[in-house]
Design an enzyme around this catalytic site. Structure first.
Site, PDB file in Angstrom:
ATOM      1  N   LYS A  24      10.645   5.125  -0.614  1.00  0.00           N
ATOM      2  CA  LYS A  24      10.535   3.728  -0.142  1.00  0.00           C
ATOM      3  C   LYS A  24       8.890   3.383  -0.918  1.00  0.00           C
ATOM      4  O   LYS A  24       7.855   4.036  -0.582  1.00  0.00           O
ATOM      5  CB  LYS A  24      10.551   3.626   1.303  1.00  0.00           C
ATOM      6  CG  LYS A  24      11.988   3.636   1.863  1.00  0.00           C
ATOM      7  CD  LYS A  24      11.737   3.086   3.322  1.00  0.00           C
ATOM      8  CE  LYS A  24      13.100   3.415   3.871  1.00  0.00           C
ATOM      9  NZ  LYS A  24      12.867   2.993   5.365  1.00  0.00           N
TER      10      LYS A  24
ATOM     11  N   GLU B 296       3.974  11.846  13.244  1.00  0.00           N
ATOM     12  CA  GLU B 296       5.324  11.887  12.433  1.00  0.00           C
ATOM     13  C   GLU B 296       5.816  13.174  12.206  1.00  0.00           C
ATOM     14  O   GLU B 296       6.873  13.653  12.406  1.00  0.00           O
ATOM     15  CB  GLU B 296       5.038  11.394  11.112  1.00  0.00           C
ATOM     16  CG  GLU B 296       4.543  10.270  10.884  1.00  0.00           C
ATOM     17  CD  GLU B 296       5.334   8.865  11.498  1.00  0.00           C
ATOM     18  OE1 GLU B 296       6.722   9.166  11.662  1.00  0.00           O
ATOM     19  OE2 GLU B 296       4.830   7.548  11.475  1.00  0.00           O
TER      20      GLU B 296
ATOM     21  N   GLU C 272      19.499   4.236   3.645  1.00  0.00           N
ATOM     22  CA  GLU C 272      19.270   4.120   5.017  1.00  0.00           C
ATOM     23  C   GLU C 272      20.293   3.108   5.296  1.00  0.00           C
ATOM     24  O   GLU C 272      20.272   1.932   5.896  1.00  0.00           O
ATOM     25  CB  GLU C 272      17.875   3.265   5.157  1.00  0.00           C
ATOM     26  CG  GLU C 272      17.601   3.127   6.775  1.00  0.00           C
ATOM     27  CD  GLU C 272      16.187   2.839   7.391  1.00  0.00           C
ATOM     28  OE1 GLU C 272      15.368   3.219   6.537  1.00  0.00           O
ATOM     29  OE2 GLU C 272      16.203   2.603   8.409  1.00  0.00           O
TER      30      GLU C 272
ATOM     31  N   ARG D 239      19.849   7.910   7.776  1.00  0.00           N
ATOM     32  CA  ARG D 239      18.172   7.825   7.459  1.00  0.00           C
ATOM     33  C   ARG D 239      17.539   7.101   8.689  1.00  0.00           C
ATOM     34  O   ARG D 239      16.291   7.431   8.933  1.00  0.00           O
ATOM     35  CB  ARG D 239      17.918   7.180   6.247  1.00  0.00           C
ATOM     36  CG  ARG D 239      16.463   7.143   5.974  1.00  0.00           C
ATOM     37  CD  ARG D 239      16.187   6.988   4.248  1.00  0.00           C
ATOM     38  NE  ARG D 239      14.782   6.818   4.080  1.00  0.00           N
ATOM     39  CZ  ARG D 239      14.170   6.929   2.860  1.00  0.00           C
ATOM     40  NH1 ARG D 239      15.043   6.845   1.921  1.00  0.00           N
ATOM     41  NH2 ARG D 239      12.904   6.793   2.752  1.00  0.00           N
TER      42      ARG D 239
ATOM     43  N   ASN E 116      13.762   6.683  12.440  1.00  0.00           N
ATOM     44  CA  ASN E 116      12.854   5.712  13.265  1.00  0.00           C
ATOM     45  C   ASN E 116      12.563   6.037  14.537  1.00  0.00           C
ATOM     46  O   ASN E 116      12.431   5.304  15.442  1.00  0.00           O
ATOM     47  CB  ASN E 116      13.714   4.425  12.960  1.00  0.00           C
ATOM     48  CG  ASN E 116      13.287   3.627  11.871  1.00  0.00           C
ATOM     49  OD1 ASN E 116      12.375   3.631  11.062  1.00  0.00           O
ATOM     50  ND2 ASN E 116      14.444   3.056  11.091  1.00  0.00           N
TER      51      ASN E 116
ATOM     52  N   HIS F 276      10.359   4.660  16.837  1.00  0.00           N
ATOM     53  CA  HIS F 276       9.527   3.547  15.841  1.00  0.00           C
ATOM     54  C   HIS F 276       9.861   2.133  16.469  1.00  0.00           C
ATOM     55  O   HIS F 276       9.212   1.142  16.031  1.00  0.00           O
ATOM     56  CB  HIS F 276      10.006   3.609  14.546  1.00  0.00           C
ATOM     57  CG  HIS F 276       9.016   4.529  13.818  1.00  0.00           C
ATOM     58  ND1 HIS F 276       8.880   5.811  14.013  1.00  0.00           N
ATOM     59  CD2 HIS F 276       8.243   4.505  12.732  1.00  0.00           C
ATOM     60  CE1 HIS F 276       8.247   6.695  13.256  1.00  0.00           C
ATOM     61  NE2 HIS F 276       7.495   5.796  12.608  1.00  0.00           N
TER      62      HIS F 276
ATOM     63  N   HIS G 274       6.706   0.213  16.622  1.00  0.00           N
ATOM     64  CA  HIS G 274       6.373  -1.001  15.615  1.00  0.00           C
ATOM     65  C   HIS G 274       5.893  -2.124  16.550  1.00  0.00           C
ATOM     66  O   HIS G 274       5.084  -2.724  16.260  1.00  0.00           O
ATOM     67  CB  HIS G 274       7.604  -1.366  15.066  1.00  0.00           C
ATOM     68  CG  HIS G 274       7.689  -0.426  13.681  1.00  0.00           C
ATOM     69  ND1 HIS G 274       8.782  -0.087  13.170  1.00  0.00           N
ATOM     70  CD2 HIS G 274       6.748   0.041  12.781  1.00  0.00           C
ATOM     71  CE1 HIS G 274       8.796   0.686  12.028  1.00  0.00           C
ATOM     72  NE2 HIS G 274       7.574   0.875  12.080  1.00  0.00           N
TER      73      HIS G 274
ATOM     74  N   HIS H  57      -0.571   3.437  13.129  1.00  0.00           N
ATOM     75  CA  HIS H  57       0.749   3.547  13.549  1.00  0.00           C
ATOM     76  C   HIS H  57       1.076   4.653  14.092  1.00  0.00           C
ATOM     77  O   HIS H  57       2.048   4.657  14.978  1.00  0.00           O
ATOM     78  CB  HIS H  57       1.292   3.714  11.901  1.00  0.00           C
ATOM     79  CG  HIS H  57       2.574   3.849  11.763  1.00  0.00           C
ATOM     80  ND1 HIS H  57       3.752   2.776  11.896  1.00  0.00           N
ATOM     81  CD2 HIS H  57       3.345   4.978  11.410  1.00  0.00           C
ATOM     82  CE1 HIS H  57       4.958   3.460  11.985  1.00  0.00           C
ATOM     83  NE2 HIS H  57       4.790   4.821  11.439  1.00  0.00           N
TER      84      HIS H  57
HETATM   85  N1  LIG Z   1       7.130   4.903   2.277  1.00  0.00           N
HETATM   86  C1  LIG Z   1       7.121   5.265   3.217  1.00  0.00           C
HETATM   87  O1  LIG Z   1       8.387   5.749   3.401  1.00  0.00           O
HETATM   88  C2  LIG Z   1       6.269   5.092   4.546  1.00  0.00           C
HETATM   89  C3  LIG Z   1       6.396   5.908   5.602  1.00  0.00           C
HETATM   90  C4  LIG Z   1       5.281   5.844   6.540  1.00  0.00           C
HETATM   91  C5  LIG Z   1       4.250   4.953   6.405  1.00  0.00           C
HETATM   92  N2  LIG Z   1       4.345   4.284   5.211  1.00  0.00           N
HETATM   93  C6  LIG Z   1       3.197   3.440   4.908  1.00  0.00           C
HETATM   94  O2  LIG Z   1       1.980   4.267   4.970  1.00  0.00           O
HETATM   95  C7  LIG Z   1       0.757   3.337   5.204  1.00  0.00           C
HETATM   96  C8  LIG Z   1      -0.220   4.280   6.151  1.00  0.00           C
HETATM   97  O3  LIG Z   1      -0.469   5.323   5.586  1.00  0.00           O
HETATM   98  P1  LIG Z   1      -1.617   6.092   5.821  1.00  0.00           P
HETATM   99  O4  LIG Z   1      -1.967   6.315   7.323  1.00  0.00           O
HETATM  100  O5  LIG Z   1      -1.995   7.246   5.097  1.00  0.00           O
HETATM  101  O6  LIG Z   1      -3.059   5.006   5.564  1.00  0.00           O
HETATM  102  P2  LIG Z   1      -4.099   4.855   4.321  1.00  0.00           P
HETATM  103  O7  LIG Z   1      -3.452   5.116   3.282  1.00  0.00           O
HETATM  104  O8  LIG Z   1      -4.599   3.568   4.473  1.00  0.00           O
HETATM  105  O9  LIG Z   1      -5.154   5.905   4.999  1.00  0.00           O
HETATM  106  C9  LIG Z   1      -5.707   5.689   5.917  1.00  0.00           C
HETATM  107  C10 LIG Z   1      -7.276   5.932   5.925  1.00  0.00           C
HETATM  108  O10 LIG Z   1      -7.861   7.237   5.223  1.00  0.00           O
HETATM  109  C11 LIG Z   1      -8.425   7.118   3.920  1.00  0.00           C
HETATM  110  N3  LIG Z   1      -7.973   8.366   3.463  1.00  0.00           N
HETATM  111  C12 LIG Z   1      -6.961   8.829   2.732  1.00  0.00           C
HETATM  112  N4  LIG Z   1      -7.112   9.996   2.549  1.00  0.00           N
HETATM  113  C13 LIG Z   1      -8.296  10.502   2.700  1.00  0.00           C
HETATM  114  C14 LIG Z   1      -9.034  11.640   2.475  1.00  0.00           C
HETATM  115  N5  LIG Z   1      -8.218  12.792   2.300  1.00  0.00           N
HETATM  116  N6  LIG Z   1     -10.114  11.941   3.260  1.00  0.00           N
HETATM  117  C15 LIG Z   1     -10.803  10.694   3.412  1.00  0.00           C
HETATM  118  N7  LIG Z   1     -10.240   9.537   4.030  1.00  0.00           N
HETATM  119  C16 LIG Z   1      -9.031   9.500   3.355  1.00  0.00           C
HETATM  120  C17 LIG Z   1      -8.116   5.751   3.445  1.00  0.00           C
HETATM  121  O11 LIG Z   1      -8.862   5.390   2.389  1.00  0.00           O
HETATM  122  C18 LIG Z   1      -7.778   4.828   4.739  1.00  0.00           C
HETATM  123  O12 LIG Z   1      -9.033   4.394   4.853  1.00  0.00           O
HETATM  124  C19 LIG Z   1       1.434   2.003   5.722  1.00  0.00           C
HETATM  125  O13 LIG Z   1       1.348   1.050   4.947  1.00  0.00           O
HETATM  126  C20 LIG Z   1       2.965   2.264   5.957  1.00  0.00           C
HETATM  127  O14 LIG Z   1       3.507   1.236   5.884  1.00  0.00           O
HETATM  128  C21 LIG Z   1       5.257   4.207   4.158  1.00  0.00           C
HETATM  129 ZN   LIG Z   2       6.177   6.131  10.971  1.00  0.00          ZN
END
Ligand SMILES: NC(=O)c1ccc[n+]([C@@H]2O[C@H](COP(=O)([O-])OP(=O)(O)OC[C@H]3O[C@@H](n4cnc5c(N)ncnc54)[C@H](O)[C@@H]3O)[C@@H](O)[C@H]2O)c1
Ligand SMILES: [Zn+2]
Length: 367
Positions: free
Chosen positions: A146, A188, A240, A244, A248, A251, A255, A267
């Site tokens: 996704k 998660e 999904e 799939r 959720n 969620h 959400h 999240h």
């Molecule tokens: N595609 C999918 O199936 C799916 C599933 C769940 C969530 N998501 C998406 O994922 C996003 C959230 O992801 P996230 O929680 O990883 O957020 P993010 O990518 O924003 O990372 C969180 C913070 O950590 C920092 N960061 C990342 N890696 C780091 C590291 N190793 N060391 C220091 N800082 C670091 C980033 O710069 C950011 O400030 C949302 O947009 C959500 O919609 C997508």
């Molecule tokens: Zn999630």
């Protein structure tokens, strides 16, 4: 006079693909040579963000190579939008990249989602490698294909299914992640255990301290469990339509709590509340008991994640957010529930089921 002719164009089914997920500690430094040997000499383009660069991960990945890169600034969700996407795509064009390009997405879910979407539409689609660096991305967003960005109205409003060509998980990158993000992303993992694998739940229970200390050997096992579970679910139902949806779990109310908090809650923090809410709904529906919910609450609390709804979120705001659920039918969503740890409840072949509004209201009251 009306004249009309008709022609049918057959669209051959696209051929099924597969990709490898490699999990290790300190592998960032060898990923490049792996990509070169598996995916040839095509152009490479790295998409990452300012925090990931500051933490030193881009340098590790490139080890001195000169590769065109895009550093998303500011990092985080506020940059996951169409404006940023266009800016990335144009930087790719300026780097003279062609159809043989490989995009490397180095970062959390924000980077992975936008980079995956950029790869999906650049020159009608180029390869993307996911190199996740957060607990959330390593457990969830890097796998499953996704991709997308937010609109000003809603999250993940625009996007595509675009599977990676490979995923490289280096648990050593988690060392630099801030504590709150680290813990929230672990939710998660708890979710995966609850929906699919009781043995994994026990593993988490027995290794909470090691996980919090970010011990690489344990984190590798956690990553392995997560990838196996998510991959199995995604393989069974890639787009999904039904199964799939079990991903959720927690969620629906999660959400809603995330939205109702104005995204003050991360999240994973919101999903933790959603998981407890699901547990309470299970009790109401005769699918679960207090003990199980307490066991789950204990684990989430031990991981340093709150399971109470913040005081400034009113019941009405939360109920309203639940009604706005993306997947709602007649303004009321369906819920994924479990029968026991490791097994999702299904009814007439459906994995997300109907729950009366009064039941949810009672639960929200107690949260
Ligand atoms: N595609 C999918 O199936 C799916 C599933 C769940 C969530 N998501 C998406 O994922 C996003 C959230 O992801 P996230 O929680 O990883 O957020 P993010 O990518 O924003 O990372 C969180 C913070 O950590 C920092 N960061 C990342 N890696 C780091 C590291 N190793 N060391 C220091 N800082 C670091 C980033 O710069 C950011 O400030 C949302 O947009 C959500 O919609 C997508
Ligand atoms: Zn999630």
């Amino acid at each position: 006079l009306i004249r009309m002719q008709e022609l049918t164009v057959k669209v051959p089914a696209t051929k099924p693909g597969e990709y490898k997920i490699e999990i290790g500690t300190g592998i960032l430094g060898v990923v490049w040579s792996k990509i070169e040997s598996h995916f040839g000499r095509g152009g490479k383009f790295v998409i990452t963000d300012a925090n990931v660069v500051a933490a030193g991960h881009l340098d590790k990945l490139l080890s001195g190579r000169n590769v065109p890169s895009y550093v998303i600034t500011p990092p985080g969700e506020s940059s996951k939008n169409m404006v940023m996407l266009v800016s990335i795509l144009e930087a790719m064009e300026q780097a003279y990249l062609g159809r043989d390009t490989v995009v490397l997405a180095l970062g959390g879910g924000t980077v992975g989602d936008i980079a995956g979407f950029a790869a999906a539409i650049f020159k009608r689609g180029v390869a993307v490698m996911q190199i996740p660096t957060t607990t959330l991305a390593q457990a969830d967003s890097a796998i499953g294909g996704k991709t997308g960005v937010d609109s000003s109205l809603s999250k993940n409003a625009f996007g595509a299914f675009w599977h990676p060509s490979a995923v490289y998980i280096d648990v050593a990158t988690l060392k630099t992640l801030d504590d709150r993000q680290y813990k929230a992303g672990l939710v998660e993992s708890v979710k995966h255990a609850l929906i699919a694998d009781e043995k994994y739940f026990k593993f988490l229970e027995n290794n909470l301290d090691a996980i919090l200390q970010r011990q690489p050997d344990v984190l590798e096992k956690v990553a392995y469990y997560n990838c196996r579970i998510k991959a199995e679910v995604v393989e069974a139902d890639p787009t999904e339509t039904n199964q799939r949806r079990m991903l959720n779990y927690g969620h629906t109310i999660g959400h809603a709590a995330e939205m109702a908090s104005g995204f003050e809650l991360l999240h994973g923090e919101a999903v933790a509340i959603g998981i407890i809410a699901a547990g309470m709904i299970e009790i109401e529906m005769g699918l679960g008991d207090d003990n199980r919910v307490e066991m789950v609450r204990k684990m989430l609390t031990a991981l340093g994640v709150h399971t109470e709804i913040p005081r400034n979120i009113s019941k009405t705001t939360l109920m309203d957010a639940i009604r706005r659920d993306k997947k709602a039918i007649n303004k009321w969503p369906r819920f994924v529930l479990i029968d026991k740890i490791g097994s999702v409840h299904s009814k007439e072949g459906q994995w997300a089921i109907e729950v009366g509004q009064e039941v949810v209201e009672r639960v929200v009251e107690k949260l």
